[in-house]
Design an enzyme around this catalytic site. Sequence first.
Site, PDB file in Angstrom:
ATOM      1  N   ASN A  65       4.456   8.591  -9.211  1.00 32.79           N
ATOM      2  CA  ASN A  65       3.045   8.821  -8.870  1.00 32.79           C
ATOM      3  C   ASN A  65       2.326   9.563  -9.995  1.00 32.79           C
ATOM      4  O   ASN A  65       2.957  10.154 -10.877  1.00 32.79           O
ATOM      5  CB  ASN A  65       2.958   9.657  -7.594  1.00 32.79           C
ATOM      6  CG  ASN A  65       3.270   8.868  -6.335  1.00 32.79           C
ATOM      7  OD1 ASN A  65       2.787   7.758  -6.164  1.00 32.79           O
ATOM      8  ND2 ASN A  65       4.069   9.453  -5.452  1.00 32.79           N
ATOM      9  N   CYS A  74       6.281   0.717  -3.755  1.00 33.75           N
ATOM     10  CA  CYS A  74       4.887   0.564  -4.110  1.00 33.75           C
ATOM     11  C   CYS A  74       4.512  -0.906  -3.929  1.00 33.75           C
ATOM     12  O   CYS A  74       5.021  -1.771  -4.643  1.00 33.75           O
ATOM     13  CB  CYS A  74       4.735   0.984  -5.572  1.00 33.75           C
ATOM     14  SG  CYS A  74       3.084   0.794  -6.166  1.00 33.75           S
ATOM     15  N   ASN A  76       1.447  -2.576  -4.065  1.00 37.54           N
ATOM     16  CA  ASN A  76       0.607  -3.181  -5.102  1.00 37.54           C
ATOM     17  C   ASN A  76       1.382  -3.249  -6.411  1.00 37.54           C
ATOM     18  O   ASN A  76       1.248  -4.203  -7.184  1.00 37.54           O
ATOM     19  CB  ASN A  76      -0.671  -2.370  -5.299  1.00 37.54           C
ATOM     20  CG  ASN A  76      -1.640  -2.556  -4.143  1.00 37.54           C
ATOM     21  OD1 ASN A  76      -1.779  -3.650  -3.621  1.00 37.54           O
ATOM     22  ND2 ASN A  76      -2.303  -1.485  -3.747  1.00 37.54           N
ATOM     23  N   HIS A 162       4.045   6.666   6.013  1.00 38.01           N
ATOM     24  CA  HIS A 162       2.620   6.409   6.247  1.00 38.01           C
ATOM     25  C   HIS A 162       2.201   6.917   7.616  1.00 38.01           C
ATOM     26  O   HIS A 162       2.932   6.772   8.591  1.00 38.01           O
ATOM     27  CB  HIS A 162       2.325   4.909   6.173  1.00 38.01           C
ATOM     28  CG  HIS A 162       2.531   4.347   4.812  1.00 38.01           C
ATOM     29  ND1 HIS A 162       1.532   4.347   3.859  1.00 38.01           N
ATOM     30  CD2 HIS A 162       3.626   3.810   4.223  1.00 38.01           C
ATOM     31  CE1 HIS A 162       2.006   3.815   2.742  1.00 38.01           C
ATOM     32  NE2 HIS A 162       3.268   3.487   2.931  1.00 38.01           N
ATOM     33  N   GLU A 211      -3.419   8.735  -0.822  1.00 33.52           N
ATOM     34  CA  GLU A 211      -2.011   8.537  -1.147  1.00 33.52           C
ATOM     35  C   GLU A 211      -1.308   9.836  -1.494  1.00 33.52           C
ATOM     36  O   GLU A 211      -1.823  10.641  -2.265  1.00 33.52           O
ATOM     37  CB  GLU A 211      -1.881   7.607  -2.356  1.00 33.52           C
ATOM     38  CG  GLU A 211      -1.922   6.151  -2.000  1.00 33.52           C
ATOM     39  CD  GLU A 211      -1.576   5.282  -3.202  1.00 33.52           C
ATOM     40  OE1 GLU A 211      -0.677   5.644  -3.974  1.00 33.52           O
ATOM     41  OE2 GLU A 211      -2.233   4.252  -3.362  1.00 33.52           O
ATOM     42  N   ARG A 212      -0.106   9.955  -0.949  1.00 38.39           N
ATOM     43  CA  ARG A 212       0.786  11.041  -1.351  1.00 38.39           C
ATOM     44  C   ARG A 212       0.977  10.989  -2.868  1.00 38.39           C
ATOM     45  O   ARG A 212       1.262   9.927  -3.421  1.00 38.39           O
ATOM     46  CB  ARG A 212       2.138  10.826  -0.650  1.00 38.39           C
ATOM     47  CG  ARG A 212       3.206  11.795  -1.033  1.00 38.39           C
ATOM     48  CD  ARG A 212       4.522  11.464  -0.355  1.00 38.39           C
ATOM     49  NE  ARG A 212       5.113  10.221  -0.872  1.00 38.39           N
ATOM     50  CZ  ARG A 212       6.353   9.808  -0.623  1.00 38.39           C
ATOM     51  NH1 ARG A 212       7.130  10.517   0.165  1.00 38.39           N
ATOM     52  NH2 ARG A 212       6.821   8.693  -1.127  1.00 38.39           N
ATOM     53  N   CYS A 220      -3.758   0.331  -1.308  1.00 40.33           N
ATOM     54  CA  CYS A 220      -2.351   0.721  -1.162  1.00 40.33           C
ATOM     55  C   CYS A 220      -1.631  -0.417  -0.438  1.00 40.33           C
ATOM     56  O   CYS A 220      -1.983  -0.753   0.694  1.00 40.33           O
ATOM     57  CB  CYS A 220      -2.258   2.019  -0.366  1.00 40.33           C
ATOM     58  SG  CYS A 220      -0.577   2.610  -0.109  1.00 40.33           S
ATOM     59  N   GLY A 221      -0.663  -1.022  -1.117  1.00 40.36           N
ATOM     60  CA  GLY A 221       0.032  -2.177  -0.548  1.00 40.36           C
ATOM     61  C   GLY A 221       0.933  -1.803   0.609  1.00 40.36           C
ATOM     62  O   GLY A 221       0.869  -2.407   1.689  1.00 40.36           O
ATOM     63  N   THR A 222       1.803  -0.796   0.385  1.00 41.78           N
ATOM     64  CA  THR A 222       2.662  -0.358   1.493  1.00 41.78           C
ATOM     65  C   THR A 222       1.793   0.176   2.631  1.00 41.78           C
ATOM     66  O   THR A 222       2.105  -0.021   3.809  1.00 41.78           O
ATOM     67  CB  THR A 222       3.665   0.725   1.039  1.00 41.78           C
ATOM     68  OG1 THR A 222       2.974   1.754   0.334  1.00 41.78           O
ATOM     69  CG2 THR A 222       4.748   0.140   0.144  1.00 41.78           C
ATOM     70  N   GLY A 223       0.671   0.823   2.282  1.00 41.70           N
ATOM     71  CA  GLY A 223      -0.248   1.344   3.304  1.00 41.70           C
ATOM     72  C   GLY A 223      -0.909   0.231   4.097  1.00 41.70           C
ATOM     73  O   GLY A 223      -1.174   0.375   5.295  1.00 41.70           O
TER      74      GLY A 223
END
Length: 276
Positions: A65, A74, A76, A162, A211-212, A220-223
């Site tokens: 990060n 990640c 994205n 998340h 994001e953390r 945020c893809g995972t988000g």
Amino acid sequence: MKFNFVKWQACGNDFVLINAFHNEDVSEIRDNAEKICDRHFGAGADGVIFILPSEIADFRMQIINSDGSEAEMCGNGIRCFAKAVHELGLTDKCKFTVETGAGIIIPEIQPDGTVHVDMGEPVLEGDKIPVAGFGSNKVISENITVDGQNYKMTCVSMGNPHCVVFVDDINAVELEKIGPKFETHSAFPRKTNTEFVEVKNDSYVRMRVWERGAGITLACGTGSCATGVACMLNNLTQKKINVELDGGVLTIEWADNNHIYMTGPATKVYEAVWVD
Ligand code: ZDP
């Protein structure tokens, strides 16, 4: 330090990618990720991503990060990663396996240039996400008090943690003020990414993220995957939705095999040499 890098972005979530497939000693670069990501004194990015060899997959991805902390995954970034390894000539395949902190992730480059990614199964047990106070139970629309205000949270791990909060008006969310309070709340032993979501209809939602380790980002893809899962757990949408982010739109599907599939773009911006 002197090294080659390629700048990529996916829905405005931007990364410095470093090819360390044949040269694994990138510890000095890794230690300088915060400086590299700085938008005034560095290259400017939301994270630094390393392309590494793997013993159990075609490649390994490591993501640092912009504050120097390491993330497990990640979403994205993996789309950028997939197109980058292809472009760098490290593989001819359009579909391959990538070892991450969230297990083996399988991206597939589509004929139209977008990347379709098997993101694996979402993790819903509280102690595995991790969220404190729920044991191994799911955390679906549970109360949390942040900065004196009450919210309902639904928590999901996509390898990284998340916390999804549904709101009536996304524009009224003071992300900069409330985001860091969620990130460091005692309910989240490994901190958390936080997504604020306004459901527009049963196949379309609007999401903004804190994001953390990176703060406000454009996507945020995972988000987005966690957002889809949270929508479906709360019976707010169908199993396939579009998630509109500040920097673009991602398609998220929770399939019958319990895997999450994410589809979206990734674009190379420039190639450069770091010389500082
Ligand atoms: O979990 C974290 O610490 C995130 N900041 C990692 C990056 C997530 C990302 N935005 C994504 O697209 O999944 C890059």
